[in-house]
Design an enzyme around this catalytic site. Structure first.
Site, PDB file in Angstrom:
ATOM      1  CD  GLU A  26      -3.145  -0.793   0.209  1.00  0.00           C
ATOM      2  OE1 GLU A  26      -3.792   0.252   0.323  1.00  0.00           O
ATOM      3  OE2 GLU A  26      -3.362  -1.626  -0.692  1.00  0.00           O
ATOM      4  N   GLY A  46       2.137   2.463  -2.888  1.00  0.00           N
ATOM      5  CA  GLY A  46       1.987   3.080  -4.204  1.00  0.00           C
ATOM      6  C   GLY A  46       2.769   2.401  -5.315  1.00  0.00           C
ATOM      7  CB  VAL A 102      -0.195   4.513  -8.136  1.00  0.00           C
ATOM      8  CG1 VAL A 102      -0.372   5.885  -8.749  1.00  0.00           C
ATOM      9  CG2 VAL A 102      -1.532   4.010  -7.624  1.00  0.00           C
ATOM     10  CE  LYS A 110       1.148  -7.936  -7.574  1.00  0.00           C
ATOM     11  NZ  LYS A 110       1.661  -6.850  -6.714  1.00  0.00           N
ATOM     12  CB  THR A 165      -1.852 -12.366  -2.718  1.00  0.00           C
ATOM     13  OG1 THR A 165      -1.401 -11.059  -2.371  1.00  0.00           O
ATOM     14  CG2 THR A 165      -0.657 -13.265  -2.948  1.00  0.00           C
ATOM     15  CG  ASP A 184      -1.481  -4.807  -7.665  1.00  0.00           C
ATOM     16  OD1 ASP A 184      -2.619  -4.486  -7.267  1.00  0.00           O
ATOM     17  OD2 ASP A 184      -0.518  -4.991  -6.913  1.00  0.00           O
ATOM     18  CD  GLU A 220       2.574  -3.717  -8.219  1.00  0.00           C
ATOM     19  OE1 GLU A 220       1.913  -3.449  -9.231  1.00  0.00           O
ATOM     20  OE2 GLU A 220       2.137  -3.620  -7.057  1.00  0.00           O
ATOM     21  N   GLY A 221       6.530  -6.418  -7.628  1.00  0.00           N
ATOM     22  CA  GLY A 221       6.580  -7.413  -6.564  1.00  0.00           C
ATOM     23  C   GLY A 221       5.321  -7.383  -5.717  1.00  0.00           C
ATOM     24  CB  ALA A 222       3.707  -9.666  -3.550  1.00  0.00           C
TER      25      ALA A 222
HETATM   26  N1  ADP Z   1      -0.327   8.798  -5.573  1.00  0.00           N
HETATM   27  C1  ADP Z   1      -1.466   8.204  -5.274  1.00  0.00           C
HETATM   28  N2  ADP Z   1      -2.634   8.814  -5.510  1.00  0.00           N
HETATM   29  C2  ADP Z   1      -3.807   8.238  -5.193  1.00  0.00           C
HETATM   30  N3  ADP Z   1      -3.948   7.075  -4.663  1.00  0.00           N
HETATM   31  C3  ADP Z   1      -2.842   6.417  -4.421  1.00  0.00           C
HETATM   32  C4  ADP Z   1      -1.535   6.921  -4.719  1.00  0.00           C
HETATM   33  N4  ADP Z   1      -0.632   6.001  -4.350  1.00  0.00           N
HETATM   34  C5  ADP Z   1      -1.340   4.992  -3.863  1.00  0.00           C
HETATM   35  N5  ADP Z   1      -2.665   5.242  -3.897  1.00  0.00           N
HETATM   36  C6  ADP Z   1      -3.757   4.397  -3.435  1.00  0.00           C
HETATM   37  O1  ADP Z   1      -3.301   3.705  -2.297  1.00  0.00           O
HETATM   38  C7  ADP Z   1      -3.598   2.333  -2.411  1.00  0.00           C
HETATM   39  C8  ADP Z   1      -2.296   1.565  -2.510  1.00  0.00           C
HETATM   40  O2  ADP Z   1      -1.613   1.934  -3.691  1.00  0.00           O
HETATM   41  P1  ADP Z   1      -0.947   0.842  -4.578  1.00  0.00           P
HETATM   42  O3  ADP Z   1      -0.264   1.512  -5.712  1.00  0.00           O
HETATM   43  O4  ADP Z   1      -1.956  -0.200  -4.952  1.00  0.00           O
HETATM   44  O5  ADP Z   1       0.098   0.271  -3.522  1.00  0.00           O
HETATM   45  P2  ADP Z   1       0.939  -1.053  -3.577  1.00  0.00           P
HETATM   46  O6  ADP Z   1       0.946  -1.498  -4.994  1.00  0.00           O
HETATM   47  O7  ADP Z   1       2.275  -0.633  -3.066  1.00  0.00           O
HETATM   48  O8  ADP Z   1       0.256  -1.987  -2.652  1.00  0.00           O
HETATM   49  C9  ADP Z   1      -4.476   2.191  -3.638  1.00  0.00           C
HETATM   50  O9  ADP Z   1      -5.799   2.239  -3.231  1.00  0.00           O
HETATM   51  C10 ADP Z   1      -4.114   3.381  -4.478  1.00  0.00           C
HETATM   52  O10 ADP Z   1      -5.181   3.789  -5.298  1.00  0.00           O
HETATM   53 MG    MG Z   2       0.357  -3.194  -5.908  1.00  0.00          MG
END
Ligand code: ADP
Ligand code: MG
Length: 242
Positions: A12, A14, A17, A37, A41, A50, A109-111
């Protein structure tokens, strides 16, 4: 940048993203992109993973998962609980190399974080990166607590002789607090690497067209973008107080 592995200081932060921003930037430069990916999970077969989220935000990318496990756990644990075979680092490496023969850019992208286990032999994304001799991008959170987690991650990469592309801040707050602002100077110090970008808070919620237009402005030239670390720091962290 043929193969780039994307890890984070945790879940979580990012990664997805940030992966989408790298993908969008590569696409706008006319490159073809594959997103791998290895182990997804926490989703059922009919749900979006993802890699699907990267495609939604970034556009036309080839997506691939090697395995999907329903429990929202580390891949090794989720595989064991599901009674399914785990994904092996060698398999991740082999798949990424094959994709790299077909696509200009392959993003893996790792987990969770770097040492999250894929299998019960302790295999991790770091092992796959080492086999491939591929660089790793570390996505970190902005605020309090990120210095220790980021330094631990980058130290482990260095210990394994895996190249660190840089650290990207996954979500830079609209109103950064003191810790976040100080971290702009301290993250490069503790990692020995310049920041490679910062995605603004809310980036993942932008309409995809806007996301694609703006993505390159969030990433440093090493990731194909125009983000300038020194300018960003001067603007966001005018720290001269106390
Ligand atoms: N810059 C960002 N702007 C808006 N939401 C974000 C941003 N970065 C992460 N999030 C939100 O936070 C959560 C985790 O982001 P994510 O990219 O899925 O993290 P990870 O892949 O590291 O688990 C998601 O719900 C995502 O939409
Ligand atoms: Mg992710």
């Amino acid at each position: 940048m043929a193969i780039l592995m994307i890890t984070g200081t945790g879940t979580e932060v990012g990664k997805t993203v940030a992966t989408a921003a790298v993908a969008a930037t590569a696409l706008s430069a006319g490159r073809t992109v594959a997103v791998l990916k290895p182990a997804q999970t926490g989703v059922r077969p009919d749900e979006r993973g993802d890699a699907d989220e990267v495609a939604r935000l970034a556009g036309t990318v080839h997506t691939l998962e090697l395995a999907r496990y329903p429990d929202p756990l580390a891949p090794a644990t989720a595989a064991r609980r599901a009674g399914l075979p785990p994904v092996r680092p060698a398999e991740v490496a082999e798949t990424a190399s094959k994709l790299a023969a077909e696509y200009d850019v392959v993003l893996v992208e790792g987990a969770g974080g770097l040492l999250v286990r894929f299998d019960d032999d302790g295999g991790t994304l770091a092992d796959a990166a080492a086999v491939l001799d591929a660089p790793v991008l570390v996505v970190a959170s902005a605020g309090l607590g990120t210095l220790n987690a980021t330094e631990l991650t980058t130290r482990e990469l260095a210990r394994r002789d895996v190249h660190l592309t840089g650290v990207v801040i996954g979500s830079w707050p609209d109103s950064p607090d003191l810790a976040a602002r100080c971290n702009l100077a301290d993250l490069p110090t503790v990692t020995g690497s310049r920041l490679a970008g910062a995605l603004p808070e809310g980036a993942g919620k932008l309409p995809p067209a806007d996301f694609r237009t703006l993505a390159s402005s969030w990433l440093a030239p090493i990731l194909g973008g125009t983000w300038n670390a020194a300018e960003f720091q001067a603007r966001e962290s005018p720290l001269r107080s106390v």
